[in-house]
Design a protein around this motif. Structure first.
Motif, PDB file in Angstrom:
ATOM      1  N   TYR A 162      40.641  21.704  41.539  1.00 57.90           N
ATOM      2  CA  TYR A 162      39.691  22.780  41.798  1.00 57.90           C
ATOM      3  C   TYR A 162      39.593  23.685  40.583  1.00 57.90           C
ATOM      4  N   VAL A 163      38.503  24.445  40.560  1.00 59.70           N
ATOM      5  CA  VAL A 163      38.265  25.437  39.511  1.00 59.70           C
ATOM      6  C   VAL A 163      38.106  26.785  40.196  1.00 59.70           C
ATOM      7  N   LYS A 164      38.771  27.789  39.675  1.00 54.90           N
ATOM      8  CA  LYS A 164      38.646  29.147  40.219  1.00 54.90           C
ATOM      9  C   LYS A 164      38.337  30.093  39.066  1.00 54.90           C
ATOM     10  N   ILE A 165      37.285  30.870  39.220  1.00 55.90           N
ATOM     11  CA  ILE A 165      36.896  31.823  38.180  1.00 55.90           C
ATOM     12  C   ILE A 165      37.253  33.234  38.657  1.00 55.90           C
ATOM     13  N   PHE A 166      38.112  33.887  37.911  1.00 55.16           N
ATOM     14  CA  PHE A 166      38.565  35.228  38.284  1.00 55.16           C
ATOM     15  C   PHE A 166      37.589  36.269  37.735  1.00 55.16           C
ATOM     16  N   PRO A 167      37.068  37.133  38.611  1.00 53.45           N
ATOM     17  CA  PRO A 167      36.085  38.129  38.158  1.00 53.45           C
ATOM     18  C   PRO A 167      36.723  39.246  37.332  1.00 53.45           C
ATOM     19  N   LYS A 168      35.933  39.762  36.404  1.00 57.52           N
ATOM     20  CA  LYS A 168      36.268  40.974  35.646  1.00 57.52           C
ATOM     21  C   LYS A 168      37.530  40.847  34.795  1.00 57.52           C
ATOM     22  N   VAL A 169      37.945  39.630  34.488  1.00 57.08           N
ATOM     23  CA  VAL A 169      39.087  39.463  33.572  1.00 57.08           C
ATOM     24  C   VAL A 169      38.645  38.675  32.348  1.00 57.08           C
ATOM     25  N   ALA A 170      39.415  38.799  31.268  1.00 53.31           N
ATOM     26  CA  ALA A 170      39.063  38.147  30.005  1.00 53.31           C
ATOM     27  C   ALA A 170      40.080  37.072  29.662  1.00 53.31           C
TER      28      ALA A 170
END
Length: 239
Positions: free
Chosen positions: A197-205
């Motif tokens: 799976y792929v998870k994209i964490f919001p508001k982080v760099a």
């Protein structure tokens, strides 16, 4: 990995950080944490700043507390990237530290760990280290993989992966932007034989899982969530 993002917010390296210790494994100095009696091992493969990063070692201790024998090898051979060295920009440094070479260096480390009675090995890689992990995942030298804010990882790399893989990415990342992460996800969705799976964490760099500020509550929370995802993935597949 050109551009400042991979190298912003460098850690203050500390050779004595962490609750574990440094020993030689497979020809490399390695930070080791957790019970040597555990039959389950996890390799953590650093970013360009190397294995003396205190937050990486802190994470190693956290993974060890979940029941794993954790090894953080010095794949950079005592030569981490130093942003203050203007004579050696990251593009030049990378010529001496190709992820493909580190993947070869990982083989004797994995053999050394298995010689201790370990029956299953997982590997997680951060930025530069993610490319190393993906190479190991293609050759099935490991049982499971986690990539955190990866660098250099191509769609062909993901197509070649043969073990369960979790990809944890950042919303603000020029090296693996959300558009590329979504392409990784499409590849994994099409590979029914490999769980992932792929998870994209919001508001982080880029770099957020090991280079966050302790004073930034939201950053700490995001990093800890990623750490928990990593531990859960290995608990599921490294057994």
């Amino acid at each position: 990995m050109s551009g400042p993002q991979c190298c912003s917010n460098p850690p203050t390296l500390n050779p004595s950080a962490g609750a574990g210790h440094v020993e030689q494994l497979g020809g490399l100095s390695s930070y080791v944490s957790g019970s040597p009696d555990s039959k389950l091992a996890i390799l953590l493969i650093s970013d360009v700043f190397g294995y003396e990063s205190p937050k990486l070692r802190k994470l190693a201790d956290k993974v060890a507390a979940a029941g794993f024998y954790v090894v953080v090898p010095d794949f950079l051979h005592g030569d981490p990237y130093a942003p203050e060295n203007a004579d050696r920009p990251v593009q030049v440094w990378l010529k001496d530290h190709g992820p493909d070479k580190a993947a070869e260096d990982a083989k004797p480390v994995i053999e050394a760990v298995k010689s201790k009675g370990v029956s299953a090995v997982g590997a997680a890689g951060f930025c530069w280290g993610a490319k190393v992990v993906v190479e190991l995942a293609k050759s099935e030298l490991i049982q499971a993989a986690v990539l955190l804010h990866p660098s250099f990882v191509t769609l062909d790399d993901i197509k070649g992966v043969k073990v369960p893989i979790a990809i944890l990415g950042a919303e603000i990342d020029k090296l693996s932007p959300p558009e590329l992460l979504k392409q990784y996800e499409e590849v994994l969705t099409a590979k029914s034989e490999v769980d992932g799976y792929v998870k994209i964490f919001p508001k982080v760099a880029h770099g957020w899982t090991v280079r966050y500020s302790d004073e930034d509550e939201a950053a700490v929370k995001s990093a800890e969530e990623a750490h928990q995802n990593l531990i859960e993935w290995f608990a599921k597949y490294v057994k």
